[in-house]
Design a protein around this motif. Structure first.
Motif, PDB file in Angstrom:
ATOM      1  N   LEU A  52      15.903  11.908  -3.462  1.00 37.21           N
ATOM      2  CA  LEU A  52      14.983  12.579  -4.829  1.00 37.21           C
ATOM      3  C   LEU A  52      16.097  13.459  -5.016  1.00 37.21           C
ATOM      4  CD1 LEU A  52      11.718  13.694  -4.074  1.00 37.21           C
ATOM      5  CD2 LEU A  52      12.461  11.422  -4.929  1.00 37.21           C
ATOM      6  N   ARG A  53      16.996  14.570  -4.046  1.00 43.20           N
ATOM      7  CA  ARG A  53      18.375  15.267  -4.053  1.00 43.20           C
ATOM      8  C   ARG A  53      19.008  14.930  -3.556  1.00 43.20           C
ATOM      9  NH1 ARG A  53      16.218  21.710  -4.054  1.00 43.20           N
ATOM     10  NH2 ARG A  53      13.982  21.455  -2.757  1.00 43.20           N
ATOM     11  N   GLY A  54      20.219  16.027  -3.588  1.00 42.50           N
ATOM     12  CA  GLY A  54      21.417  16.088  -1.932  1.00 42.50           C
ATOM     13  C   GLY A  54      21.817  14.306  -1.961  1.00 42.50           C
ATOM     14  N   ARG A  55      22.645  14.966  -1.137  1.00 41.26           N
ATOM     15  CA  ARG A  55      23.107  13.319  -0.288  1.00 41.26           C
ATOM     16  C   ARG A  55      22.585  13.058   1.014  1.00 41.26           C
ATOM     17  NH1 ARG A  55      29.299  13.919  -0.505  1.00 41.26           N
ATOM     18  NH2 ARG A  55      28.643  15.585  -1.359  1.00 41.26           N
ATOM     19  N   LEU A  56      22.525  11.809   1.413  1.00 45.03           N
ATOM     20  CA  LEU A  56      21.849  11.477   2.585  1.00 45.03           C
ATOM     21  C   LEU A  56      22.474  10.933   3.491  1.00 45.03           C
ATOM     22  CD1 LEU A  56      19.372  10.449   4.982  1.00 45.03           C
ATOM     23  CD2 LEU A  56      19.172   8.321   3.399  1.00 45.03           C
ATOM     24  N   SER A  57      23.087  11.764   5.406  1.00 43.05           N
ATOM     25  CA  SER A  57      24.039  11.085   5.834  1.00 43.05           C
ATOM     26  C   SER A  57      22.612  10.386   6.765  1.00 43.05           C
ATOM     27  CB  SER A  57      24.460  12.084   6.546  1.00 43.05           C
ATOM     28  OG  SER A  57      25.759  12.446   5.403  1.00 43.05           O
ATOM     29  N   ILE A  58      23.163   8.666   7.159  1.00 38.21           N
ATOM     30  CA  ILE A  58      22.933   8.409   8.046  1.00 38.21           C
ATOM     31  C   ILE A  58      22.717   7.987   8.419  1.00 38.21           C
ATOM     32  CG2 ILE A  58      21.802   6.672   6.313  1.00 38.21           C
ATOM     33  CD1 ILE A  58      18.762   6.647   7.544  1.00 38.21           C
ATOM     34  N   VAL A  59      22.882   7.119   9.991  1.00 32.88           N
ATOM     35  CA  VAL A  59      22.893   6.433  11.054  1.00 32.88           C
ATOM     36  C   VAL A  59      21.859   5.087  11.639  1.00 32.88           C
ATOM     37  CG1 VAL A  59      24.456   6.224  13.744  1.00 32.88           C
ATOM     38  CG2 VAL A  59      25.436   7.412  11.814  1.00 32.88           C
ATOM     39  N   LEU A  60      22.524   3.987  10.921  1.00 27.99           N
ATOM     40  CA  LEU A  60      21.149   3.305  11.700  1.00 27.99           C
ATOM     41  C   LEU A  60      22.236   2.048  12.356  1.00 27.99           C
ATOM     42  CD1 LEU A  60      20.411   2.168   7.833  1.00 27.99           C
ATOM     43  CD2 LEU A  60      18.858   3.754   9.644  1.00 27.99           C
ATOM     44  N   ASP A  61      21.411   2.169  13.769  1.00 27.11           N
ATOM     45  CA  ASP A  61      21.600   1.236  15.383  1.00 27.11           C
ATOM     46  C   ASP A  61      22.644   2.094  15.472  1.00 27.11           C
ATOM     47  OD1 ASP A  61      18.829   0.018  15.938  1.00 27.11           O
ATOM     48  OD2 ASP A  61      19.870  -1.418  14.307  1.00 27.11           O
ATOM     49  N   ASP A  62      24.011   0.852  15.129  1.00 27.80           N
ATOM     50  CA  ASP A  62      25.260   1.278  15.740  1.00 27.80           C
ATOM     51  C   ASP A  62      26.537   1.217  14.244  1.00 27.80           C
ATOM     52  OD1 ASP A  62      24.813   1.371  18.720  1.00 27.80           O
ATOM     53  OD2 ASP A  62      24.468  -0.521  18.619  1.00 27.80           O
ATOM     54  N   GLN A  63      25.735   1.167  13.375  1.00 26.77           N
ATOM     55  CA  GLN A  63      26.760   1.872  12.324  1.00 26.77           C
ATOM     56  C   GLN A  63      27.421   2.931  11.776  1.00 26.77           C
ATOM     57  OE1 GLN A  63      24.264   0.892   8.668  1.00 26.77           O
ATOM     58  NE2 GLN A  63      24.121  -1.330   8.703  1.00 26.77           N
ATOM     59  N   LEU A  64      28.040   3.184  11.329  1.00 26.17           N
ATOM     60  CA  LEU A  64      29.176   4.301  11.029  1.00 26.17           C
ATOM     61  C   LEU A  64      27.961   5.178  10.683  1.00 26.17           C
ATOM     62  CD1 LEU A  64      32.916   3.509  10.732  1.00 26.17           C
ATOM     63  CD2 LEU A  64      31.718   4.429  13.429  1.00 26.17           C
ATOM     64  N   VAL A  65      28.562   6.681   9.715  1.00 30.65           N
ATOM     65  CA  VAL A  65      27.303   7.377   8.866  1.00 30.65           C
ATOM     66  C   VAL A  65      27.721   6.485   7.819  1.00 30.65           C
ATOM     67  CG1 VAL A  65      27.195   9.686   7.957  1.00 30.65           C
ATOM     68  CG2 VAL A  65      27.866   9.447  10.823  1.00 30.65           C
ATOM     69  N   HIS A  66      26.698   6.743   6.653  1.00 27.16           N
ATOM     70  CA  HIS A  66      26.922   5.557   5.697  1.00 27.16           C
ATOM     71  C   HIS A  66      26.069   6.929   4.801  1.00 27.16           C
ATOM     72  CE1 HIS A  66      26.269   1.293   6.844  1.00 27.16           C
ATOM     73  NE2 HIS A  66      28.278   1.940   6.659  1.00 27.16           N
ATOM     74  N   GLU A  67      26.023   7.276   3.464  1.00 26.22           N
ATOM     75  CA  GLU A  67      26.230   8.256   2.661  1.00 26.22           C
ATOM     76  C   GLU A  67      25.703   7.679   1.308  1.00 26.22           C
ATOM     77  OE1 GLU A  67      28.652  11.715   2.703  1.00 26.22           O
ATOM     78  OE2 GLU A  67      27.836  12.334   4.442  1.00 26.22           O
ATOM     79  N   TYR A  68      24.012   8.785   1.007  1.00 23.55           N
ATOM     80  CA  TYR A  68      23.538   8.341  -0.236  1.00 23.55           C
ATOM     81  C   TYR A  68      23.122   8.850  -0.832  1.00 23.55           C
ATOM     82  CZ  TYR A  68      23.022   3.663   2.417  1.00 23.55           C
ATOM     83  OH  TYR A  68      23.824   2.956   3.003  1.00 23.55           O
ATOM     84  N   GLU A  69      23.735   8.757  -2.108  1.00 20.65           N
ATOM     85  CA  GLU A  69      23.748  10.208  -3.617  1.00 20.65           C
ATOM     86  C   GLU A  69      22.257  10.094  -3.985  1.00 20.65           C
ATOM     87  OE1 GLU A  69      26.765  10.598  -6.073  1.00 20.65           O
ATOM     88  OE2 GLU A  69      27.966  11.963  -3.977  1.00 20.65           O
ATOM     89  N   MET A  70      21.314  11.515  -4.838  1.00 24.87           N
ATOM     90  CA  MET A  70      20.266  10.997  -5.470  1.00 24.87           C
ATOM     91  C   MET A  70      19.944   9.664  -6.593  1.00 24.87           C
ATOM     92  SD  MET A  70      19.538  14.866  -7.971  1.00 24.87           S
ATOM     93  CE  MET A  70      21.016  14.522  -9.189  1.00 24.87           C
ATOM     94  N   GLY A  71      19.015   9.562  -6.397  1.00 26.47           N
ATOM     95  CA  GLY A  71      18.214   8.500  -6.930  1.00 26.47           C
ATOM     96  C   GLY A  71      18.343   6.720  -6.205  1.00 26.47           C
ATOM     97  N   SER A  72      19.378   7.160  -4.865  1.00 28.56           N
ATOM     98  CA  SER A  72      19.381   5.894  -4.381  1.00 28.56           C
ATOM     99  C   SER A  72      18.092   5.359  -3.756  1.00 28.56           C
ATOM    100  CB  SER A  72      20.509   6.420  -3.127  1.00 28.56           C
ATOM    101  OG  SER A  72      21.470   6.718  -3.157  1.00 28.56           O
ATOM    102  N   ILE A  73      17.811   4.173  -3.126  1.00 32.68           N
ATOM    103  CA  ILE A  73      16.439   4.012  -2.304  1.00 32.68           C
ATOM    104  C   ILE A  73      17.095   2.571  -1.597  1.00 32.68           C
ATOM    105  CG2 ILE A  73      13.841   2.487  -2.564  1.00 32.68           C
ATOM    106  CD1 ILE A  73      14.094   3.606  -5.831  1.00 32.68           C
TER     107      ILE A  73
END
Length: 103
Positions: free
Chosen positions: A52-73
């Motif tokens: 909804l706002r900001g930027r998500l930093s997420i690691v799924l399983d053994d992946q590197l950090v991915h970042e997603y901005e506001m509006g991402s689903i």
């Protein structure tokens, strides 16, 4: 009244709240400030995560950090290791929907 109304917290303080938890859906709301995170865990359902706002930093399983901005689903399948955090100055706010609801 036919409809049922739910409310979520508004603001900037760290918040992790379960808005709806029934046999159909789990609807969660989260607010994380810089440096805050959720405990690493495995998804226990099919997860839809909306930034909804900001930027998500997420690691799924053994992946590197991915970042997603506001509006991402994001759609995250069941049984995936998740590491969710806010590495940025701006407040991160998420809606997390689990469906079908975990047993």
């Amino acid at each position: 009244m036919i409809e049922k109304v739910y409310n979520m917290t508004l603001g900037n303080e760290k918040t992790i709240e379960r808005i709806i938890q029934d046999e159909h859906i789990h609807y969660n709301h989260m607010i994380l400030n810089k440096g805050e995170a959720l405990p690493e865990h495995f998804s226990n359902a099919n997860v839809y995560m909306t930034v909804l706002r900001g930027r998500l930093s997420i690691v799924l399983d053994d992946q590197l950090v991915h970042e997603y901005e506001m509006g991402s689903i994001l759609n995250i399948p069941i049984d995936i290791k998740m590491n969710i955090r806010n590495l940025h100055q701006e407040v991160l706010e998420l809606i997390v929907i689990k469906t079908p609801a975990p047993k």
